[in-house]
Design a protein around this motif. Structure first.
Motif, mmCIF file in Angstrom:
data_model
loop_
_atom_site.group_PDB
_atom_site.id
_atom_site.type_symbol
_atom_site.label_atom_id
_atom_site.label_comp_id
_atom_site.label_asym_id
_atom_site.label_seq_id
_atom_site.Cartn_x
_atom_site.Cartn_y
_atom_site.Cartn_z
ATOM 1 N N SER A 1 0.854 -1.188 0.000
ATOM 2 C CA SER A 1 0.000 0.000 0.000
ATOM 3 C C SER A 1 0.887 1.234 0.000
ATOM 4 C CB SER A 1 -0.904 -0.004 1.242
ATOM 5 O OG SER A 1 -1.599 1.205 1.376
ATOM 6 N N ILE A 2 0.749 2.072 -1.033
ATOM 7 C CA ILE A 2 1.553 3.290 -1.139
ATOM 8 C C ILE A 2 0.629 4.466 -1.467
ATOM 9 C CG2 ILE A 2 3.501 4.429 -2.265
ATOM 10 C CD1 ILE A 2 4.488 1.697 -3.154
ATOM 11 N N PRO A 3 0.569 5.489 -0.628
ATOM 12 C CA PRO A 3 -0.242 6.672 -0.946
ATOM 13 C C PRO A 3 0.237 7.329 -2.236
ATOM 14 C CG PRO A 3 0.454 6.690 1.351
ATOM 15 C CD PRO A 3 1.218 5.605 0.681
ATOM 16 N N LYS A 4 -0.694 7.789 -3.016
ATOM 17 C CA LYS A 4 -0.359 8.444 -4.277
ATOM 18 C C LYS A 4 0.545 9.646 -4.057
ATOM 19 C CE LYS A 4 -2.580 10.471 -8.356
ATOM 20 N NZ LYS A 4 -3.898 10.824 -8.984
ATOM 21 N N SER A 5 0.360 10.330 -2.940
ATOM 22 C CA SER A 5 1.151 11.535 -2.666
ATOM 23 C C SER A 5 2.634 11.209 -2.546
ATOM 24 C CB SER A 5 0.667 12.205 -1.379
ATOM 25 O OG SER A 5 0.772 11.305 -0.283
ATOM 26 N N ASN B 1 11.162 4.535 2.507
ATOM 27 C CA ASN B 1 11.002 4.155 3.910
ATOM 28 C C ASN B 1 9.598 3.628 4.202
ATOM 29 O OD1 ASN B 1 13.614 4.726 4.632
ATOM 30 N ND2 ASN B 1 13.162 6.729 5.513
ATOM 31 N N TYR B 2 8.605 4.203 3.565
ATOM 32 C CA TYR B 2 7.227 3.738 3.742
ATOM 33 C C TYR B 2 7.106 2.274 3.314
ATOM 34 C CZ TYR B 2 2.113 4.134 3.861
ATOM 35 O OH TYR B 2 0.784 3.968 4.172
ATOM 36 N N GLN B 3 7.803 1.922 2.255
ATOM 37 C CA GLN B 3 7.783 0.534 1.783
ATOM 38 C C GLN B 3 8.646 -0.375 2.651
ATOM 39 O OE1 GLN B 3 7.862 0.522 -2.862
ATOM 40 N NE2 GLN B 3 8.726 2.484 -2.230
ATOM 41 N N ILE B 4 9.778 0.147 3.142
ATOM 42 C CA ILE B 4 10.665 -0.641 3.994
ATOM 43 C C ILE B 4 9.937 -1.111 5.246
ATOM 44 C CG2 ILE B 4 12.643 -0.447 5.565
ATOM 45 C CD1 ILE B 4 14.053 1.202 3.414
ATOM 46 N N LYS B 5 9.133 -0.253 5.831
ATOM 47 C CA LYS B 5 8.410 -0.608 7.055
ATOM 48 C C LYS B 5 7.464 -1.784 6.809
ATOM 49 C CE LYS B 5 5.742 1.420 10.840
ATOM 50 N NZ LYS B 5 5.097 2.665 11.360
ATOM 51 N N GLN B 6 6.782 -1.787 5.665
ATOM 52 C CA GLN B 6 5.884 -2.892 5.333
ATOM 53 C C GLN B 6 6.671 -4.181 5.087
ATOM 54 O OE1 GLN B 6 2.699 -1.806 2.427
ATOM 55 N NE2 GLN B 6 3.586 0.243 2.565
ATOM 56 N N SER C 1 -3.756 -9.008 2.718
ATOM 57 C CA SER C 1 -4.310 -7.858 2.001
ATOM 58 C C SER C 1 -3.486 -6.608 2.239
ATOM 59 C CB SER C 1 -5.753 -7.612 2.440
ATOM 60 O OG SER C 1 -5.815 -7.326 3.841
ATOM 61 N N SER C 2 -2.722 -6.590 3.320
ATOM 62 C CA SER C 2 -1.874 -5.453 3.657
ATOM 63 C C SER C 2 -0.891 -5.886 4.727
ATOM 64 C CB SER C 2 -2.716 -4.280 4.166
ATOM 65 O OG SER C 2 -1.895 -3.231 4.647
#
Length: 606
Positions: free
Chosen positions: A371-375, A392-397, A539-540
Motif C-alpha cells: 500500500s503506497i499513498p499516491k502523494s 522508507n514507507y515501503q521498507i516498514k511494510q 491484504s496489507s
C-alpha cells in the motif's frame, strides 16, 4: 565517469544504428517474454528445468567430441547430437584432450560462418544453462561454451551442451567482481578471441550474465562492413560484442591480449577502450553508421542500448518499453549485489531458468499487497527527501512481512519496489543525465536491499534465515498449477467488527478474516492450520503484526534484517555522498536522509 561528456561525444559522431527506429512500427506493444517450456526432460542426466527440445532439427546439436576425419571449412558438420540430448551414461566421458579448442571443434558448431560463444567457471553453471536455453529456444545451435574448470566441463558435457576446455584451471567458486581472479577471467576472454579469429569465423562473444531474447544474427548481418560491433556506446561495454575475422580485428585482438598480459593491473574493459579510442573517427560513410577506430582502418559499430540492453536501460529506464521496441539482449550491468544481484535481476525479468523446486519451496510462500499513498509517489519534486519518504514507507511494510515470514517459516515474495531517484556509483542530480528514466520508477531490489546478504548463510546469532523470491514470481509462466491453486487470502480487519476475531475458520473458501495488531503466538496458532496451503497472501502489512513474544528471537531478527539494507548514492558536492537506508528509521525521532558528516559516521546505522 563524465557521462555528459560521453553523451556529447556520442552525439558528435551520430550513435550507430539510428536506422533501427525507422524500421520499428510505432505503437506495437512490447511482446511478452518468451513462454517457458513446462515439459521437462525425463532423462536422469538432464537438468529438470530443461525441456527435451524434441522440435529441434538434427543439426541443432552439440559436438560429440569425436572429431571427423575430414572437415568442410564452409559447411558445419551435422552428424552430431542435438543440444540438451545427453550422452549415454553407459559410455565414458572422452579424455580431456578431446575438448581442446581447435578449428575443427569450432567448425562442428558454426552456422553461416558464425559461432556464438560464452565462457565461465562452475559457479556460473545456472547462468550458462539459462544462456544456452534462450538461444536454443530461438532455434540457434551454433553455440559453444568455454569451461574454465574441469567440473564445469564435465557437468555441461553430461547435460548435452557443446563445451570446450579453456585450460584455465580456474577455481569453481564465484570469484567476485574486481578480484585478481575476476581480472584473470577477463584476460581469458581476450585470449579466447585472439585464438578464434584466425580460424576465419565470425565470433559473437558474450558474458554469461546476459541472455538473448531475440535472434541477433539477422540484425548483425545488416552491417557486413563492420569489423567489430560492441554495446553501449560511450563505455564500449565488452559483455556483448561481435567480431569479424578481418585483418584489423585480428590485429586489435592480438594487441589487446598483449597489453593485458604485459600488465596485470589493466582491466580488460579499460584496455579495449584505450585501444579503440587511439584513433576514433571519422565516420566510414553516411549510411553504414560505422566509424573508423583503433588504427584508422578498423570499422567500429555500436549496438543500440535500447535493444541490446544494459541493466540500466532495461531495468531502470525501461527504454525498450518507452520506445515500443523488442529487445534482443539483456546484460545485467549497473547492479549492486554481485552475482546474487545479477541472478535476482534476471529473475525479476522472468528470464532466468530455475528448477521446479524453486517454484514450490518447502513451507510455502508469503506475499502481501503493498500500500503506497499516491502523494508519496507523485506529489512535490523528486528530491532526496521525497525519495526516502517513499522508500522508507515501503521498507516498514517489508520489515513486517519479513517478521511474519520467519514466524511462519515461509518464503517471502518481495513486493514491487518504487523509487523516485536512481542509484549510481557517483554523484548525480537524481537520474542519470541523458537517460530516459521516468520518475517514479519500478526499481530493482538491489537499489535498496543488499540482495547478496539476504541470500547468504549467516551465523546463529542472526536467527533463522528468511528465503525470498522476486516480485514477479507469481507471474512467471514456470509457476506450477498446484501452487496457483493452493491459495489463502488474508483480509486484515479490526477485531470486534463483523467476522473479525482470532479464528482459523475461513469466511468463504480461500478467505480468512484476521485481526490487526496480532502477536507472534496468535499468528503461529492460527496459521498452523494452513501449513499445507502453498501461498498465504495478506491484504496489507499495515498494522499486521504487533510484535514478538520471544524476545531472544526478536533480537536475532532485528540483528539480521538490519544487514539487509544498502545505500543510496550519491549526493552532489559532498564526500562521502552516500546515505544509508535504515530498517528501523521510524524508531529514531527526527531521522533525516543525510550523508555521513564525518568519517566516524560512515557506517551502517547500528
Amino acid at each position: 565517469m563524465n557521462w555528459r561528456k560521453a553523451t556529447e561525444e556520442a552525439r558528435n559522431w551520430k550513435p550507430v544504428f539510428v536506422a533501427i527506429y525507422g524500421s520499428v512500427v510505432i505503437g506495437i506493444l512490447v511482446s511478452s517474454f518468451y513462454v517457458f517450456s513446462a515439459i521437462y526432460s525425463p532423462r536422469a542426466s538432464s537438468p529438470p528445468l530443461l525441456s527435451s527440445f524434441s522440435t529441434l532439427s538434427p543439426d541443432e546439436a552439440p559436438a560429440n567430441y569425436s572429431l571427423p576425419t575430414t572437415v568442410n571449412t564452409i559447411t558445419a558438420i551435422v552428424n552430431i547430437r542435438p543440444i540438451w540430448e545427453a550422452p549415454p551414461r553407459t559410455k565414458k566421458m572422452p579424455p580431456l584432450n578431446k575438448f581442446r579448442l581447435t578449428k575443427e571443434l569450432v567448425q562442428q558448431r558454426v552456422k553461416d560462418n558464425v559461432i556464438i560463444v560464452t565462457f565461465g567457471n562452475y559457479a556460473f553453471m545456472d547462468f550458462i544453462l539459462t544462456w544456452v536455453k534462450h538461444l536454443t529456444d530461438l532455434r540457434l545451435s551454433n553455440i559453444l561454451v568455454g569451461a574454465m574448470d574441469t567440473k564445469l566441463l564435465e557437468a555441461l558435457y553430461w547435460k548435452g551442451i557443446p563445451v570446450f576446455d579453456m585450460g584455465s584451471h580456474m577455481s569453481t567458486i564465484d570469484v567476485g567482481w574486481g578480484s585478481p581472479t575476476f581480472h584473470k577471467m577477463g584476460r581469458e576472454k581476450v585470449i579466447l578471441i585472439d585464438s578464434v579469429l584466425p580460424y576465419g569465423f565470425e565470433l559473437l562473444m558474450c558474458d554469461t550474465d546476459m541472455v538473448w531474447l531475440k535472434d541477433p544474427l539477422p540484425y548483425l548481418a545488416r552491417y557486413p562492413g563492420a569489423d567489430v560491433l560492441t554495446s553501449i556506446g560511450a563505455a564500449y561495454n565488452i559483455g556483448i560484442f561481435h567480431w569479424r575475422p578481418t585483418d584489423s580485428a585480428k590485429k586489435l585482438a592480438k594487441e589487446w591480449k598483449e597489453m593485458l598480459l604485459a600488465d596485470a593491473k589493466i582491466w580488460d574493459q579499460n584496455g579495449f577502450n584505450e585501444l579503440v579510442r587511439r584513433q576514433l573517427g571519422p565516420s566510414v560513410d553516411k549510411e553504414s553508421g560505422l566509424v573508423y577506430a583503433y588504427d584508422g582502418n578498423l570499422k567500429l559499430g555500436i549496438l543500440p542500448a535500447s535493444i541490446f540492453c544494459s541493466g540500466h536501460t532495461y531495468f531502470v529506464q525501461a527504454m525498450y518499453q518507452q520506445l515500443r521496441l523488442e529487445p534482443y539482449a539483456l546484460h545485467t550491468t549497473f547492479q549492486y549485489a554481485g552475482t546474487d544481484g545479477k541472478r535476482h535481476r534476471l529473475r525479476e525479468g522472468m528470464v532466468f531458468y530455475d528448477p521446479p523446486e524453486y517454484y514450490d519451496a518447502p513451507g510455502g510462500f508469503l506475499s502481501f499487497k503493498p500500500s503506497i499513498p499516491k502523494s508519496l509517489l507523485l506529489d512535490g519534486n523528486h528530491t532526496i527527501e521525497s525519495h526516502f519518504a517513499l522508500v522508507n514507507y515501503q521498507i516498514k511494510q517489508i520489515r513486517t512481512a519479513l517478521a511474519i515470514a520467519t514466524l511462519l517459516n515461509r518464503t517471502l515474495v518481495m513486493p514491487p519496489l518504487w523509487c523516485r531517484l536512481d542509484r549510481l556509483w557517483f554523484s548525480h542530480p537524481g537520474v542519470l543525465e541523458g537517460s530516459m528514466t521516468r520518475q517514479p520508477f519500478l526499481c530493482p531490489l538491489d537499489h535498496v536491499f543488499e540482495v547478496n546478504t539476504m541470500l547468504k548463510e549467516l551465523s546463529e546469532e542472526y536467527g533463522p534465515g528468511i528465503n525470498i523470491r522476486e516480485y514477479s514470481f507469481f507471474d512467471n509462466p514456470l509457476m506450477p498449477q498446484q501452487v496457483k491453486d493452493s491459495w489463502l487470502e488474508v483480509q486484515l480487519c479490526e477485531e470486534g467488527t463483523q467476522d473479525c476475531h482470532v479464528s482459523n475458520e475461513t469466511t468463504r473458501p480461500g478467505v480468512l478474516r484476521f485481526p490487526k495488531h496480532s502477536h507472534e503466538d496468535t499468528l503461529k496458532m492460527v496459521f498452523s492450520s494452513f501449513k499445507d496451503v502453498k501461498v498465504i497472501q495478506f491484504s496489507s502489512m499495515q498494522d499486521a503484526f504487533l510484535g514478538f513474544t520471544d524476545k531472544t528471537r526478536e533480537e536475532k531478527f532485528r540483528r539480521r534484517v538490519k544487514l539487509y539494507l544498502g545505500i543510496w548514492c550519491c549526493v552532489m558536492h559532498h564526500t562521502p555522498g552516500h546515505i544509508y537506508y535504515d530498517m528501523y528509521w521510524d524508531e529514531k525521532p527526527g531521522w533525516k536522509p543525510i550523508p555521513p558528516q564525518k568519517p566516524e559516521d560512515d557506517h551502517q546505522p547500528f
